[in-house]
Design a protein around this motif. Structure first.
Motif, PDB file in Angstrom:
ATOM      1  N   UNK A  10       0.730  -1.143   0.073  1.00 50.96           N
ATOM      2  CA  UNK A  10       0.064   0.128  -0.134  1.00 50.96           C
ATOM      3  C   UNK A  10       0.774   1.222  -0.113  1.00 50.96           C
ATOM      4  N   UNK A  11       0.436   2.104  -0.825  1.00 51.04           N
ATOM      5  CA  UNK A  11       1.524   3.445  -0.883  1.00 51.04           C
ATOM      6  C   UNK A  11       0.502   4.559  -1.336  1.00 51.04           C
ATOM      7  N   UNK A  68       6.236   5.774  -8.724  1.00 53.22           N
ATOM      8  CA  UNK A  68       6.739   4.217  -8.653  1.00 53.22           C
ATOM      9  C   UNK A  68       8.221   4.152  -8.243  1.00 53.22           C
ATOM     10  N   UNK A  69       8.497   2.973  -7.695  1.00 56.09           N
ATOM     11  CA  UNK A  69       9.936   2.741  -7.013  1.00 56.09           C
ATOM     12  C   UNK A  69      10.758   2.623  -8.212  1.00 56.09           C
ATOM     13  N   UNK A  70      10.530   1.766  -9.283  1.00 59.47           N
ATOM     14  CA  UNK A  70      11.337   1.697 -10.375  1.00 59.47           C
ATOM     15  C   UNK A  70      10.311   2.579 -11.685  1.00 59.47           C
ATOM     16  N   UNK A  71      11.271   3.769 -11.527  1.00 55.05           N
ATOM     17  CA  UNK A  71      10.476   4.696 -12.584  1.00 55.05           C
ATOM     18  C   UNK A  71      10.964   4.485 -13.947  1.00 55.05           C
ATOM     19  N   UNK A 116      -3.972  -3.579  -6.759  1.00 47.64           N
ATOM     20  CA  UNK A 116      -2.924  -3.034  -5.868  1.00 47.64           C
ATOM     21  C   UNK A 116      -3.744  -1.896  -4.961  1.00 47.64           C
ATOM     22  N   UNK A 117      -3.087  -1.711  -3.838  1.00 53.20           N
ATOM     23  CA  UNK A 117      -3.649  -0.796  -2.944  1.00 53.20           C
ATOM     24  C   UNK A 117      -3.192   0.516  -2.801  1.00 53.20           C
TER      25      UNK A 117
END
Length: 820
Positions: free
Chosen positions: A575-576, A638-641, A610-611
């Motif tokens: 969750x983000x 996102x983490x991996x942009x 996804x949440x």
């Protein structure tokens, strides 16, 4: 006998040079407009008909009606649809799927090495994955390679002639290597002739579907973002196959329908009909409009009819001189049939000469017209020359003889039907039926002119509104750089350094990276709902990857909560924090933006759902043109942009110097990469190119139609002056002033204009509102749309009529009273 008719017709033409010139010029303009519109319509209708299998090619589209009764129909479908149809339906001969590579990998770059070992790389947006049969189903010819095998094997790539020259120059490309995002090495197995402009598909690169299908799992009933094409066997009834699709949907998507309570439909679209009749979500490119084509066709016919009307009016105006000729011919024994034939020959000669002039005008005007509509009409339709096309020649012959019959009938039948004694006295002018016909024709010209002027004003105001409307973000002076084509695992480190370095420039306000910019259709789409809701509450929303500077760079307003920060990184399967826009907040059921804060949502389907937690709500802004309404959007960091664009908001100052400074930093941060950029305002306004082209064409043809209509007024004015010459003389003898006489003549035309205005205004109201309804955001028709056409035509009418009547009003009354 025919020679005699032609000689007499030619003598009449030469003797009345002024009238003949006006007649021929008016008809030539009308014929030229009709010819240009005809070619434009032929081009629009020619889309995809170059395919040998055009009558058997279909696209399978997807539509669903949500529980809230909202309807969504997409040009794309699930990747498993076409293979399943081939397996289940013997009517399907072959299938092929297309998928945009930049949907699955945000940055799409091709690279190779030159002879010196230096990297050669380019971003490529018009790139698709395609199944092996694609090149045999469609007729896109290969200059190098075999269409049956070019896309059959994994890691195969087919490139256009233009791309081949970009990477390999004039050397043969077949068998050479290209790298996709430095991850997948591809072998060139074919070089395509550049895709013709009259194709609804526009691409430069095709990669074999099997190259990435195993990695991404493209043969599944999810990700409905694929174009599915099928080729039916000869003799197949497409309607019968369409009737089998509901059972087909229940077989493969029945569980989804029941879980989400969707009413799912699939449709077979004939490929040749896509360009003019399809305006679905995720179209591969901007399509045309069948309604516009029909409208332009009617416009061309109306303008040609107005030109023919002018001939009738001008012929009538000169009939006083010809009446004596008719009387004398009858006295010496000419039959009615001979007189009728003579007038038809007169009309034929004028129409023929106008046709010849029009042919020359078409040749000269065609390049300008093509630039106006941005279509290579001649290159696509007329490989062997314009006049080698049988359609043009047939149309020319039909119009020539139709025009001859229509414009020759009235003067021929009217003048040839009167008693010789009456004709020699000119008494036929008192014919009430003839007067009503002439007035009706001029009223029709007025009506068409009112309609065209009002339409031009409406188009100009709507286009101005769209281009000046507050879009909800800053688009002026935003420099957008394309993704570096050559990069490695350290790319985001380089990007961060680049943003920091650029941010220190005095001419730069801010910079951001994202996988999309305003004006670009978003491809990433998911279902979304509040986390505590059932699956049937899902609605479609678009997903956008941004960094923490996106809102500030584009000046997007935050209505509630806070912006994403560097710490608000979205990690998949966790969750983000997320941002949503105003319309998505409403779709989630929140009355106010503040109510959505810290609420949890789920997006995606099945195991890939996804949440996220809503940390901010942004004000709605126009991601695409004002043709479309606001759509629900969510934003993640996102983490991996993976990104497509670097956007830089420049301040005031020397723009060239600012770009040079940015380029210097770019070259240092991303060596061996081409510095490719565009300005956001120009990029966004490209969406209105079709509207601007239509407005330009409409405006030019409106001016020409009014010019032709003025010729009609000129003809009727001359007729009125010739007919009432003695009346003018008597009025002057009795003391009438020039102003009084001018007012007397103008009054009749003003009456006709007012009658036409009151008839045309309701039609204008209906047509303008119908056209504006095609825009989600549009102007309200103002008073100017209804009043300005009347004012313009009043000025034109009074000026045209006044010019002719002034001569009669200032002439010596003695001369006019001597006339017999």
């Amino acid at each position: 006998m025919i020679r005699n008719y032609l000689v007499v017709a030619w003598r009449n033409l030469v003797r009345n040079r002024v009238f003949s010139t006006i007649n021929i010029a008016g008809l030539a303009i009308g014929l030229s407009i009709c010819g240009l519109i005809y070619q434009y319509i032929q081009f629009e209708r020619s889309y995809d008909r170059f395919n040998v299998n055009a009558d058997r090619l279909y696209r399978v589209t997807l539509g669903n009606i949500d529980p809230d009764h909202s309807q969504h129909t997409s040009a794309t479908n699930h990747p498993a649809v076409a293979p399943a149809m081939k397996a289940d339906f013997p009517e399907v001969e072959a299938f092929s799927r297309l998928a945009r590579t930049n949907f699955f990998v945000s940055s799409v770059t091709l690279s190779t090495q030159d002879k010196k070992g230096n990297a050669v790389a380019f971003n490529e947006e018009k790139m698709f994955l395609a199944d092996g049969p694609f090149l045999t189903m469609f007729s896109y010819p290969l200059l190098q390679g075999n269409p049956a095998t070019a896309l059959k094997e994994p890691n195969s790539i087919v490139i256009s002639e233009a791309i081949s020259k970009k990477f390999f120059g004039d050397e043969p490309a077949l068998g050479k290597q290209l790298s996709l995002n430095r991850e997948v090495n591809l072998t060139v197995t074919g070089v395509l002739k550049d895709v013709p402009q009259n194709s609804h598909l526009s691409f430069n690169v095709l990669v074999s579907f099997s190259s990435l299908s195993e990695k991404w799992g493209y043969d599944q009933w999810r990700w409905p973002e694929f174009y599915n094409y099928i080729l039916l066997k000869p003799g197949t009834n497409a309607a019968a196959l369409q009737s089998k699709l509901p059972a087909f949907i229940d077989k493969y998507l029945g569980d989804v329908k029941r879980e989400y309570k969707w009413d799912i439909h699939m449709f077979l679209q004939p490929v040749p009909s896509i360009h003019l009749t399809s305006n679905l979500a995720l179209e591969q490119d901007t399509n045309g409009s069948e309604r516009v084509v029909y409208f332009l066709g009617l416009l061309g016919i109306f303008i040609l009819v107005v030109a023919w009307i002018n001939y009738i009016n001008l012929s009538t105006a000169k009939s006083l001189e010809r009446s004596k000729e008719v009387g004398l011919r009858k006295v010496v024994g000419a039959s009615k049939r001979q007189l009728v034939i003579q007038f038809f020959f007169d009309a034929f000669l004028v129409n023929f000469m106008a046709m010849v002039v029009s042919a020359g005008v078409l040749v000269v005007a065609m390049p300008f017209f093509e630039r106006m509509v941005e279509k290579n009409i001649s290159g696509v339709l007329y490989e062997h020359g314009l006049w080698a096309n049988p359609g043009i020649l047939i149309l020319a012959v039909v119009i020539l003889f139709t025009g001859t019959l229509l414009v020759g009938a009235y003067p021929a039948l009217l003048l040839s039907s009167f008693n010789p004694a009456q004709v020699l006295k000119g008494k036929f002018y008192k014919s009430a039926s003839g007067q009503w016909l002439r007035q009706g024709l001029v009223s029709f010209q007025y009506m068409l002119s009112i309609f065209l002027i009002a339409g031009t004003i409406a188009m100009y105001r709507q286009l101005s509104f769209m281009q000046k409307q507050d879009l909800g973000y800053a688009k002026d002076q935003v420099l957008v750089l394309k993704t570096p084509a050559v990069f490695d695992s350290t790319i985001m480190t380089h990007v961060s350094w680049f943003k920091d370095a650029v941010g220190r420039l005095a001419s730069v306000k801010n910079a951001t990276v994202s996988n999309g910019v305003p004006g670009k259709v978003l491809l990433a789409r998911n279902g979304a709902r509040r986390i505590n809701q059932a699956p049937d509450a899902d609605f479609a929303c678009y997903q956008k990857s941004i960094d923490e500077n996106f809102l500030s760079t584009f000046g997007i307003t935050l209505l509630a909560g806070h912006d994403l920060t560097k710490k608000d990184v979205f990690v998949y399967d966790q969750e983000a924090p997320i941002l949503i826009n105003e319309i998505m907040s409403q779709k989630l059921g929140f009355a106010k933006p503040e109510d959505a804060l810290h609420e949890k949502i789920t997006f995606g389907m099945g195991p890939r759902a996804q949440h996220g937690e809503i940390v901010g709500v942004v004000k709605n802004y126009h991601q695409v043109s004002l043709h479309e309404n606001y759509t629900p959007m969510m934003f993640i960091n996102p983490e991996f942009f993976s990104f497509n664009y670097i956007s830089i908001h420049l301040g005031n100052g020397n723009m060239t110097a600012s770009i040079d400074a940015v380029k210097k930093i770019y070259d240092e941060a991303f060596p061996n990469n081409a510095f490719e950029y565009f300005f956001l305002d120009e990029y966004f306004n490209r969406q209105y190119n079709a509207d601007i082209r239509l407005g330009s064409v409409f405006g030019v043809f409106t001016v020409l139609a009014i010019i032709i209509a003025c010729m009609g007024l000129l003809g009727l004015s001359i007729f009125a002056v010739v007919h009432r010459t003695k009346e003018v003389g008597i009025r002057k003898v009795l003391g009438a002033s020039v102003t009084t006489i001018l007012a007397l003549f103008s009054r009749d035309f003003i009456k006709l204009l007012l009658v036409a205005y009151f008839i045309a205004t309701p039609l204008v109201y209906f047509a303008v509102n119908r056209w504006l309804s095609s825009f989600a955001f549009h102007i309200s028709p103002g008073w100017d749309i209804y009043v300005v056409p009347l004012i313009i035509l009043l000025i034109i009418s009074i000026s045209t009529v006044g010019f002719i009547c002034f001569r009669a009003a200032t002439a010596n009354p003695t001369n006019s009273l001597r006339q017999e």
